[in-house]
Design a protein around this motif. Sequence first.
Motif, PDB file in Angstrom:
ATOM      1  N   THR A   1      13.299  -8.998   6.119  1.00 25.48           N
ATOM      2  CA  THR A   1      12.303  -9.965   6.601  1.00 25.48           C
ATOM      3  C   THR A   1      13.022 -11.153   7.218  1.00 25.48           C
ATOM      4  O   THR A   1      13.875 -11.761   6.563  1.00 25.48           O
ATOM      5  CB  THR A   1      11.395 -10.429   5.445  1.00 25.48           C
TER       6      THR A   1
ATOM      7  N   ALA B   1       6.633  -7.839   2.052  1.00 26.45           N
ATOM      8  CA  ALA B   1       6.567  -8.702   0.880  1.00 26.45           C
ATOM      9  C   ALA B   1       5.913  -7.942  -0.259  1.00 26.45           C
ATOM     10  O   ALA B   1       5.134  -7.011  -0.043  1.00 26.45           O
ATOM     11  CB  ALA B   1       5.775  -9.973   1.189  1.00 26.45           C
TER      12      ALA B   1
ATOM     13  N   ALA C   1       9.960 -15.111   5.854  1.00 27.11           N
ATOM     14  CA  ALA C   1      10.095 -15.222   4.401  1.00 27.11           C
ATOM     15  C   ALA C   1       9.658 -16.612   3.934  1.00 27.11           C
ATOM     16  O   ALA C   1       8.948 -16.739   2.932  1.00 27.11           O
ATOM     17  CB  ALA C   1      11.535 -14.937   3.976  1.00 27.11           C
TER      18      ALA C   1
ATOM     19  N   THR D   1      10.317 -11.140  -0.729  1.00 30.80           N
ATOM     20  CA  THR D   1      10.345 -10.606   0.625  1.00 30.80           C
ATOM     21  C   THR D   1      11.579  -9.724   0.708  1.00 30.80           C
ATOM     22  O   THR D   1      12.554  -9.936  -0.010  1.00 30.80           O
ATOM     23  CB  THR D   1      10.408 -11.719   1.699  1.00 30.80           C
TER      24      THR D   1
END
Length: 140
Positions: free
Chosen positions: A118, A29, A123, A114
């Motif tokens: 991910t 992230a 997320a 994100t």
Amino acid sequence: LVRQDPNDQVVAAFDLHQDLLTEELGPCAYHYAFGDVSRYDGIVVRLREVVPLLSGFEIDAGFGEEVDDEGRVLPKTAAVAARSDANGFIVRYDGTFSDFYQRIGAAHSIAAETSGATPMDDACRVNLIWMTGVMELVAG
């Protein structure tokens, strides 16, 4: 049209993204924010429990224009990438949704990103951490 809304009531604005353009990223992230980002240190701690935060990485996905702190579009330059800090933050005035809301006075304006790698559940957890964390800050 948005300027006609009761924007003086907006305390926080979120722009939730999943970066599918930067294919080389693993699950992680990063975030766009403004002002003193250290106020989000508690949120950063919680985010790190879910995914790694992208630090010291040049992000250029979707960049092409910059906007100065007065809202004027700057001429395009060859160097359009932004580098994330140690906690995954990028501060960039670029005319986006989050930039607009910080300009009109929202105390908190965040674009949470994100990576495409991910997992969706993670997320969503990242986005929820941002939203509940900022609500806690607003509530004091």
